[in-house]
Each structure stands twice: as C-alpha cells, then as structure tokens.
Design a protein around this motif. Structure first.
Motif, PDB file in Angstrom:
ATOM      1  N   LEU A 247       0.834  -1.205   0.000  1.00  0.00           N
ATOM      2  CA  LEU A 247       0.000   0.000   0.000  1.00  0.00           C
ATOM      3  C   LEU A 247       0.870   1.256   0.000  1.00  0.00           C
ATOM      4  O   LEU A 247       0.572   2.233  -0.700  1.00  0.00           O
ATOM      5  CB  LEU A 247      -0.920  -0.012   1.217  1.00  0.00           C
ATOM      6  CG  LEU A 247      -1.948   1.118   1.314  1.00  0.00           C
ATOM      7  CD1 LEU A 247      -2.902   1.077   0.137  1.00  0.00           C
ATOM      8  CD2 LEU A 247      -2.714   1.031   2.620  1.00  0.00           C
ATOM      9  N   LEU A 248       1.949   1.237   0.776  1.00  0.00           N
ATOM     10  CA  LEU A 248       2.841   2.396   0.817  1.00  0.00           C
ATOM     11  C   LEU A 248       3.562   2.601  -0.511  1.00  0.00           C
ATOM     12  O   LEU A 248       3.937   3.732  -0.847  1.00  0.00           O
ATOM     13  CB  LEU A 248       3.865   2.223   1.946  1.00  0.00           C
ATOM     14  CG  LEU A 248       3.303   2.183   3.367  1.00  0.00           C
ATOM     15  CD1 LEU A 248       4.418   1.950   4.375  1.00  0.00           C
ATOM     16  CD2 LEU A 248       2.544   3.458   3.697  1.00  0.00           C
ATOM     17  N   ASN A 249       3.761   1.510  -1.254  1.00  0.00           N
ATOM     18  CA  ASN A 249       4.459   1.603  -2.541  1.00  0.00           C
ATOM     19  C   ASN A 249       3.514   1.650  -3.728  1.00  0.00           C
ATOM     20  O   ASN A 249       3.970   1.657  -4.875  1.00  0.00           O
ATOM     21  CB  ASN A 249       5.409   0.406  -2.704  1.00  0.00           C
ATOM     22  CG  ASN A 249       6.566   0.433  -1.731  1.00  0.00           C
ATOM     23  OD1 ASN A 249       7.138   1.490  -1.474  1.00  0.00           O
ATOM     24  ND2 ASN A 249       6.913  -0.712  -1.160  1.00  0.00           N
TER      25      ASN A 249
ATOM     26  N   ARG B 281      -2.357 -12.953 -11.451  1.00  0.00           N
ATOM     27  CA  ARG B 281      -2.883 -11.589 -11.464  1.00  0.00           C
ATOM     28  C   ARG B 281      -2.354 -10.769 -10.295  1.00  0.00           C
ATOM     29  O   ARG B 281      -2.023  -9.599 -10.442  1.00  0.00           O
ATOM     30  CB  ARG B 281      -4.414 -11.631 -11.441  1.00  0.00           C
ATOM     31  CG  ARG B 281      -5.032 -12.194 -12.712  1.00  0.00           C
ATOM     32  CD  ARG B 281      -6.539 -11.958 -12.732  1.00  0.00           C
ATOM     33  NE  ARG B 281      -7.109 -12.463 -13.969  1.00  0.00           N
ATOM     34  CZ  ARG B 281      -7.603 -13.669 -14.134  1.00  0.00           C
ATOM     35  NH1 ARG B 281      -7.588 -14.507 -13.116  1.00  0.00           N
ATOM     36  NH2 ARG B 281      -8.112 -14.052 -15.286  1.00  0.00           N
ATOM     37  N   GLY B 282      -2.348 -11.378  -9.113  1.00  0.00           N
ATOM     38  CA  GLY B 282      -1.886 -10.635  -7.946  1.00  0.00           C
ATOM     39  C   GLY B 282      -0.448 -10.178  -8.088  1.00  0.00           C
ATOM     40  O   GLY B 282      -0.102  -9.035  -7.738  1.00  0.00           O
TER      41      GLY B 282
ATOM     42  N   LEU C  74      -4.969  -2.702  -0.151  1.00  0.00           N
ATOM     43  CA  LEU C  74      -5.909  -2.397   0.922  1.00  0.00           C
ATOM     44  C   LEU C  74      -6.642  -3.656   1.377  1.00  0.00           C
ATOM     45  O   LEU C  74      -6.886  -3.844   2.574  1.00  0.00           O
ATOM     46  CB  LEU C  74      -6.904  -1.340   0.464  1.00  0.00           C
ATOM     47  CG  LEU C  74      -7.807  -0.756   1.551  1.00  0.00           C
ATOM     48  CD1 LEU C  74      -6.985  -0.043   2.606  1.00  0.00           C
ATOM     49  CD2 LEU C  74      -8.837   0.194   0.948  1.00  0.00           C
ATOM     50  N   LYS C  75      -6.984  -4.523   0.443  1.00  0.00           N
ATOM     51  CA  LYS C  75      -7.645  -5.783   0.805  1.00  0.00           C
ATOM     52  C   LYS C  75      -6.726  -6.651   1.662  1.00  0.00           C
ATOM     53  O   LYS C  75      -7.183  -7.357   2.560  1.00  0.00           O
ATOM     54  CB  LYS C  75      -8.052  -6.544  -0.454  1.00  0.00           C
ATOM     55  CG  LYS C  75      -9.175  -5.890  -1.231  1.00  0.00           C
ATOM     56  CD  LYS C  75      -9.481  -6.651  -2.508  1.00  0.00           C
ATOM     57  CE  LYS C  75     -10.571  -5.963  -3.317  1.00  0.00           C
ATOM     58  NZ  LYS C  75     -10.826  -6.673  -4.595  1.00  0.00           N
ATOM     59  N   LEU C  76      -5.435  -6.587   1.377  1.00  0.00           N
ATOM     60  CA  LEU C  76      -4.485  -7.401   2.140  1.00  0.00           C
ATOM     61  C   LEU C  76      -4.208  -6.802   3.510  1.00  0.00           C
ATOM     62  O   LEU C  76      -4.197  -7.508   4.525  1.00  0.00           O
ATOM     63  CB  LEU C  76      -3.176  -7.535   1.361  1.00  0.00           C
ATOM     64  CG  LEU C  76      -3.238  -8.217  -0.004  1.00  0.00           C
ATOM     65  CD1 LEU C  76      -1.859  -8.212  -0.647  1.00  0.00           C
ATOM     66  CD2 LEU C  76      -3.753  -9.630   0.110  1.00  0.00           C
ATOM     67  N   SER C  77      -3.969  -5.487   3.557  1.00  0.00           N
ATOM     68  CA  SER C  77      -3.523  -4.864   4.812  1.00  0.00           C
ATOM     69  C   SER C  77      -4.681  -4.531   5.742  1.00  0.00           C
ATOM     70  O   SER C  77      -4.605  -4.757   6.945  1.00  0.00           O
ATOM     71  CB  SER C  77      -2.730  -3.588   4.502  1.00  0.00           C
ATOM     72  OG  SER C  77      -3.545  -2.640   3.823  1.00  0.00           O
ATOM     73  N   ARG C  78      -5.753  -4.000   5.195  1.00  0.00           N
ATOM     74  CA  ARG C  78      -6.855  -3.522   6.047  1.00  0.00           C
ATOM     75  C   ARG C  78      -7.862  -4.623   6.348  1.00  0.00           C
ATOM     76  O   ARG C  78      -8.337  -4.746   7.491  1.00  0.00           O
ATOM     77  CB  ARG C  78      -7.561  -2.340   5.355  1.00  0.00           C
ATOM     78  CG  ARG C  78      -8.741  -1.788   6.141  1.00  0.00           C
ATOM     79  CD  ARG C  78      -8.279  -1.128   7.424  1.00  0.00           C
ATOM     80  NE  ARG C  78      -9.398  -0.558   8.166  1.00  0.00           N
ATOM     81  CZ  ARG C  78     -10.162  -1.222   9.017  1.00  0.00           C
ATOM     82  NH1 ARG C  78      -9.904  -2.508   9.248  1.00  0.00           N
ATOM     83  NH2 ARG C  78     -11.160  -0.639   9.649  1.00  0.00           N
TER      84      ARG C  78
ATOM     85  N   GLN D  74      -3.141  -1.354  -7.759  1.00  0.00           N
ATOM     86  CA  GLN D  74      -2.227  -1.690  -6.665  1.00  0.00           C
ATOM     87  C   GLN D  74      -2.791  -1.229  -5.332  1.00  0.00           C
ATOM     88  O   GLN D  74      -2.709  -1.943  -4.330  1.00  0.00           O
ATOM     89  CB  GLN D  74      -0.857  -1.056  -6.921  1.00  0.00           C
ATOM     90  CG  GLN D  74      -0.083  -1.681  -8.060  1.00  0.00           C
ATOM     91  CD  GLN D  74       1.220  -0.958  -8.332  1.00  0.00           C
ATOM     92  OE1 GLN D  74       1.324   0.259  -8.131  1.00  0.00           O
ATOM     93  NE2 GLN D  74       2.218  -1.678  -8.789  1.00  0.00           N
ATOM     94  N   ARG D  75      -3.382  -0.037  -5.301  1.00  0.00           N
ATOM     95  CA  ARG D  75      -3.972   0.468  -4.063  1.00  0.00           C
ATOM     96  C   ARG D  75      -5.105  -0.433  -3.582  1.00  0.00           C
ATOM     97  O   ARG D  75      -5.178  -0.800  -2.403  1.00  0.00           O
ATOM     98  CB  ARG D  75      -4.495   1.884  -4.276  1.00  0.00           C
ATOM     99  CG  ARG D  75      -5.118   2.505  -3.028  1.00  0.00           C
ATOM    100  CD  ARG D  75      -6.102   3.611  -3.380  1.00  0.00           C
ATOM    101  NE  ARG D  75      -7.218   3.123  -4.169  1.00  0.00           N
ATOM    102  CZ  ARG D  75      -8.257   2.467  -3.650  1.00  0.00           C
ATOM    103  NH1 ARG D  75      -8.321   2.226  -2.355  1.00  0.00           N
ATOM    104  NH2 ARG D  75      -9.232   2.044  -4.434  1.00  0.00           N
TER     105      ARG D  75
END
Length: 501
Positions: free
Chosen positions: A193-195, A273-274, A206-210, A201-202
């Motif tokens: 997310l930071l990168n 895809r990821g 976000l799905k992974l981190s949040r 990508q955002r």
C-alpha cells in the motif's frame, strides 16, 4: 559455545529491544507543508518534555469548560522559560504529561528543546495509549511544519531524550507484527500500500492490509488441514474403543485432502494476477534496428526518454519506463535492435534484448513497413526466445511513408490477422497516426492479464498469490499433500509436514 557472560549479555540485549522507545519521520522525506514524527515505546510519554501547550492563558482557561481546564492544568508543569520569549498566545509553561491528555485527540502545542527551552516549532500532538495503537505500544505523533530544518531539529531533540533512539527501517511495522497488531500477510499488504502507484495496486494492497483477505483464505486452508489431522489422530487413539473404522476415517479424510490439494493447485495454475498487479506488467519492445522502438517508447512515455537516431545500433542497453494504463502499472522496455553483428558490445545488447523478451508478459514486435529487413516477430521466432504463454502484438511502424495503395494492402492484411485472433496495429510514431488504437489494444491486453473476469473465484485468485514467497510455499504444501495421498503411505499414519502445517 558462548560463554555465560556473553549469553547473559545477549539475553539482556534481546530483552531490552522491545523496551526501547523509537522515533522516526512517518511522513515522506523532503519538504512539505506538514511532517509527522512518530514515537513508539514504553517511554513515549516522555515526549512531553518537549511540549508547551498553546493558548494556556488565564482568559482562555476561564472560557474553557471546567473538565477541560482541570485536565489541562493537571497535564502541565511549571516552566523556567520566560513568557516574553514565547509567541503571543503561548503561556510560559513547558513540560506536559502526555498521558494526562485525552488519547486520539489533537492538541495545539509549541515544541521546545528539553535541554535549554529553545523554541523549535509550533504544531500538534496526539497520543495513542497501548494497546490501541499501530504498534500496540504507547505511541505519540508530532505534527510539525515540513521544512528540512524543522524536521532535523525535532529529530535531534528526540534523540536527546533518555532511552530514545532512531527507529530502524520498518521497525514500527515489525513491532506491530510482534505485538499481534498484524500478521505477515497484512505487513506485506501494508508495504504494498505504501508503494502503490496505481489504482489497482492500491485496491489490492488495501484488501491485504486492512481487511486481511489473504489471511482469511490461508486460515481456512489451515483449519481444514488441522481437521483432517484431528480425525486421523482420533481414529488412532480411540478407534478400537469407540469402534471407529480406520477405513471410513481414511476415506473421508482422503477426499477432503484431495479436494484441498486441487484447490491449492488451482490457485497455482491460475494466471498470476496478484503478482502482475503488484510488480507491474512487463512489456518489451523488440525488433530490428531503426524500426522505431525508441520512438515508440518516447511516444508512450510522453517525453524524450530514449535517444532517437537514424544510425542503426544506437540503443545497446535496456531502457525502462514505468507507465499506468487502465489503472495498472506497466513497465515498458526499449531494447537493442536484433540483427547479426560482429560488434561485441552490440552483441551483449542483443542478448539482453532477447532475455528481456523472454521475461516479458507482453512482447511488442515492431516492423518497418518501408523496409525489407526481417520483421521483429520473425526475428523472435528464429531466436531461442520462448514465446509460449506470452501475448505478442505486431506493430507496423512508419505508415506515414506509404502510398495510398500500400496502405490499402496493409489494412487488408491487418484485418485478416485480426480475424485469425492476432493482435496487429499500424502506427506512425512521427505523426501519431494509429497510436491511440495501439494504446487501446495494449491497455485491453494489460487489463485482461490483471483484472478479474466473470468467474467467482477470480478475485480470490489475485489475492491468493501476490509474492513469489506465497507461490513457493503453496507449491511445497501441494507436494506435502501429494506425499500424504501416496498409496504406499496410508494417510492415517502420515505426519503433517511443516509446509502442510
């Protein structure tokens, strides 16, 4: 073996790491309107030694509510600095008990150096009491003006406090991981997310981190394996007493293991895809010298990224430009012209060009329609480049130099190729003719490689594997399940491997 003294010293050091208070710039480096400095650790409240509260004059206190005034007075200690040296609206007070302030609420303050009381900046302070913070520890954030001088002065002042040290790269996230505020997949998602550079990508990060989408998926698989292991152990421990047939248990467990194995293999076989969204789709421009690869790169980039020359062999190394097409990151590579040559340096460039084509997700083979030189697509076919599972776009360049009759012939060839399922474009990198159609074709291909289709599991396919680490570990898990399903080793006697666990 380590000596007892060394062992004790290392144990003391390891135990003290989690007790240190760390600080670092949480916002981006460089000049900005506002910069944020984050402090985390058991002694984070000591930041109050640098703080004086804004607008703490008698009139303001009288106008404040009774509870707010009591909280503010309780948080302040007398300062030795002179009121005349402070800006209007500031009281001659310094040193705040940060823990007495309401958590998660901004407070306007003046920052002063603890050693001599010299004013550093005015800004805001907010604190988060453990464990309700990013790291799970007491956290204080200082919002200051974003000049380099102010940032440097604030970091130096924090470094002068006892028990404070500068944070290492990623240490705040590491502490959050160790304190159970996030797992490894969420930490990876936060880094993504930071990168993030594109909308895709955002959204994925976000799905992974949040939301922990990847963690929830892996947790389901782990629970299924644990259930299968529990059934096998129950049959071994209580089979005779409870009259449980080992054949019945093994049949049921085997079916569940086979189903899980097929699920994992399906994710491994699905388009990456990821990974593509995270790292970007790699596009290689290849072809003979002077077919317009560098001009194509410049046109895509919208700037003079590559040197364009009428002399063959100008480009000898790989030049990359990152773009965004359709919300997805695309990395376009300009490569050396492919031809037979005796120049050792040019040979090295051609080798790199072929290697880049080998690694690319999309290959754009450029041809000069005014020349009889071997086409880019033909050059690739005669080389050792493996084009399987790659999308190849044939682009005919320099159509502005063709006569009307030649243009009609080329259009007929393009229509026939498109009818056969090939991706073909006609462009002029000089006049821009046909360039929008080529970009539309490239964007469509990039979207097809990255975006989800109408299948229900496509979004899960993108999230299941976003890094090579995930792919390697899932492949090991499949190998462990294959070993468990081997007919020569009854499943009820197999021990789960570390990868399967």
């Amino acid at each position: 073996a380590l000596s007892p003294r060394t062992s004790r010293a290392m144990s003391t050091l390891a135990a003290s790491v989690g007790r240190e208070t760390i600080y670092a710039l949480a916002s981006a480096h460089g000049r900005a309107g506002v910069a944020v400095v984050r402090v985390s650790g058991p002694n984070a409240r000591a930041v109050g030694a640098l703080v004086g509260t804004r607008a703490v004059v008698e009139d303001d206190v009288e106008r404040a509510s009774a509870s707010a005034s009591a909280t503010l007075r309780a948080s302040m200690t007398a300062s030795t600095s002179s009121a005349s040296t402070m800006p209007r609206g500031f009281a001659a007070m310094r040193g705040v008990d940060v823990g007495a302030l309401p958590p998660r609420a901004m407070r306007a303050v003046e920052f002063r150096r603890a050693s001599d009381g010299e004013a550093l900046d005015s800004g805001f302070i907010v604190w988060f009491a453990a464990p309700r913070s990013f790291t799970g520890e007491d956290v204080v954030e200082l919002h200051i003006h974003g000049s380099l001088a102010v940032q440097r002065a604030m970091l130096d002042a924090l470094g002068g406090l006892d028990g404070f040290r500068a944070a290492e790269a990623g240490e705040f996230s590491r502490r959050a991981f160790r304190n159970g505020k996030m797992d490894l997949t969420q930490a990876e998602g936060l880094a993504d997310l930071l990168n993030a550079e594109t909308e895709a990508q955002r959204a994925q990060a976000l799905k992974l981190s949040r939301y922990g989408a990847q963690r929830a998926m892996y947790e389901r698989w782990r629970k299924e394996l644990m259930t299968c292991a529990a059934h096998c152990e129950a049959a071994l421990d209580f089979g005779e007493e409870e009259d449980i047939s080992s054949d019945v248990v093994e049949t049921g467990v085997r079916a569940r293991v086979e189903a899980l194995r097929e699920t994992l293999q399906g994710y491994l076989d699905a388009p990456a895809r990821g990974e593509l969204i995270r790292r970007g789709v790699r596009v290689a421009l290849v072809g003979a010298p002077n077919v317009g690869k560098s001009s194509m790169l410049n046109a895509l980039a919208g700037r003079e990224a590559a040197i364009v020359s009428p002399h063959a062999g100008t480009t000898r190394d790989v030049l990359e430009v990152a773009l965004e097409l359709g919300g997805y990151k695309v990395i376009v590579s300009d490569t050396a012209g492919i031809r037979e040559t005796a120049d050792d340096v040019e040979k090295l460039g051609i080798e790199r060009a072929l290697k880049r084509a080998e690694d690319a997700d999309v290959v754009v083979a450029l041809d000069d329609v005014t020349s009889d030189v071997t086409s880019g697509a033909q050059a690739l076919k005669t080389s050792a480049v493996n084009l399987s599972n790659k999308t190849v776009i044939t682009v005919w360049n320099k159509i502005d130099a063709l006569s009307p009759g030649k243009r009609r012939e080329l259009l007929e060839i393009e229509n026939e190729a498109a009818a056969d399922g090939y991706d073909v474009s006609r462009v002029s990198c000089v006049t821009g003719e046909g360039f929008d159609d080529f970009v539309a074709t490239l964007t469509r291909i990039v979207k097809n490689k990255c975006s989800t289709n109408d299948h229900v599991d496509d979004d899960a396919n993108a999230l299941a594997i976003t890094r090579s680490r995930h792919r390697v570990n899932l492949a090991r898990c499949v190998q462990a399940l294959d070993a468990a399903l081997d007919a020569r080793a009854p499943i009820s006697t197999m021990n789960p491997s570390p990868a399967a666990r």
